[in-house]
Write an enzyme that holds these catalytic residues in place. Sequence first.
Site, PDB file in Angstrom:
ATOM      1  N   GLU A 186      11.692  -9.088  -2.610  1.00 31.12           N
ATOM      2  CA  GLU A 186      13.167  -9.601  -2.654  1.00 31.12           C
ATOM      3  C   GLU A 186      13.278 -10.244  -3.847  1.00 31.12           C
ATOM      4  O   GLU A 186      14.129 -10.203  -4.795  1.00 31.12           O
ATOM      5  CB  GLU A 186      13.743  -9.969  -1.525  1.00 31.12           C
ATOM      6  CG  GLU A 186      13.727  -9.040  -0.341  1.00 31.12           C
ATOM      7  CD  GLU A 186      12.665  -9.294   0.476  1.00 31.12           C
ATOM      8  OE1 GLU A 186      12.724  -9.033   2.018  1.00 31.12           O
ATOM      9  OE2 GLU A 186      11.636  -9.349   0.080  1.00 31.12           O
ATOM     10  N   CYS A 205      13.166 -15.361   2.059  1.00 31.03           N
ATOM     11  CA  CYS A 205      13.521 -14.264   1.032  1.00 31.03           C
ATOM     12  C   CYS A 205      15.124 -14.180   1.484  1.00 31.03           C
ATOM     13  O   CYS A 205      16.030 -13.944   0.710  1.00 31.03           O
ATOM     14  CB  CYS A 205      12.914 -12.888   1.218  1.00 31.03           C
ATOM     15  SG  CYS A 205      11.451 -12.755   0.370  1.00 31.03           S
ATOM     16  N   ALA A 218     -18.776  12.171   5.806  1.00 32.28           N
ATOM     17  CA  ALA A 218     -18.949  13.429   5.039  1.00 32.28           C
ATOM     18  C   ALA A 218     -19.960  14.258   5.723  1.00 32.28           C
ATOM     19  O   ALA A 218     -20.863  13.578   6.271  1.00 32.28           O
ATOM     20  CB  ALA A 218     -19.459  13.375   3.484  1.00 32.28           C
ATOM     21  N   LEU A 261     -21.044  -0.588  -0.964  1.00 33.11           N
ATOM     22  CA  LEU A 261     -19.606  -0.546  -0.501  1.00 33.11           C
ATOM     23  C   LEU A 261     -18.583  -1.176  -1.455  1.00 33.11           C
ATOM     24  O   LEU A 261     -17.883  -1.851  -0.921  1.00 33.11           O
ATOM     25  CB  LEU A 261     -19.776  -1.108   0.862  1.00 33.11           C
ATOM     26  CG  LEU A 261     -20.748  -0.507   2.024  1.00 33.11           C
ATOM     27  CD1 LEU A 261     -20.703  -1.599   2.998  1.00 33.11           C
ATOM     28  CD2 LEU A 261     -20.679   0.838   2.160  1.00 33.11           C
TER      29      LEU A 261
END
Length: 340
Positions: free
Chosen positions: A46, A80, A150, A203
């Site tokens: 916002e 906000c 996989a 990783l």
Amino acid sequence: MRRCIQIASNALGSAMPNPMVGCVIVHNQCIIGEGYTSAYGGNHAEVNAINSVKDKLLLNKATLYVTLEPCSHFGKTPPCSDLIIKHKIPNVVISTIDTHSKVAGKGIKKLKDAGCQVTVGVLENESQKHHRRFFTFHNKNRPYIILKWAQTSDGFIAPEKALERAPVWITNSYSRQLVHKWRAEEQAILVGNKTVIEDNPKLTIRDWSGTDPVRILIDLSNKTPEDSSILDKTIKTIVITSANHKKQSSDILLYETISSGNNVVHEICNILHKHEIQSVIIEGGSYTIQSFIDANLWDEARVFHGTNTFKKGVKAPILEVKPISEEKIMTDTLKIYQND
């Protein structure tokens, strides 16, 4: 609102643990400002949308659209809802309510009390799906869990014995790049010690741009070699171990202990929640992934099917649900599953 959801996706991977919110401001059927959540610690959607409006005098005749209820509390940034009220924006359209206990309707009440016309529920299902990581974290007290593996065409996730301590690739380079993109989009990545012992993975997101995820290693018996890449202290890493094997933590390499009983998976989720990790990719191996499946603690599974065969080796995990989608990535087939 569709535009709000569209631009909000730009914050995927950077906004967490904040929600990735999108905001659009409209005057006379024309978009005059838009924004999405900045990287954690920065402006909310916002604020960015209001700041992007060139003529601020138009705001008191505009409508603000936002994917999630504006916050009403002080965190790293001011509320906000206060900023919307300050600029006298008369109409606010909210896709879905924020279930976080610090908000949970308080932002809507504050806006209404200030005289704003508030509409809630526009594209609510789409927005809740978009905010699934945030809602899972706060409503279920655990991260959004993505399983990824996989497997060969004959159903193996790894060969019986590798020739060297390095990954044995089942997928093509395009699929591997996609995995690095996924890593950049999520907050953490988790593996068991057998994967580290055999493959020594980094990783990281070497084939994509963005921020490396927090690395999570399950090593209850302290079997991981000290020279493993995951322990190199280049990226924040959390090692989940037992009380008998806990070591001294540092700012970047932390040790957390759990028991080795029947609730290991639940304890792991509790630790990730404690560290405010909203999403995690579990990359293996087969035993680790199957443990989360058996505990019914997963939200999404992304499974690559390669064309090669191992004939024997480590069998792939078993999912008892049908995929919701399937696509070809060159020679590979990617199947997506969802846990309803």
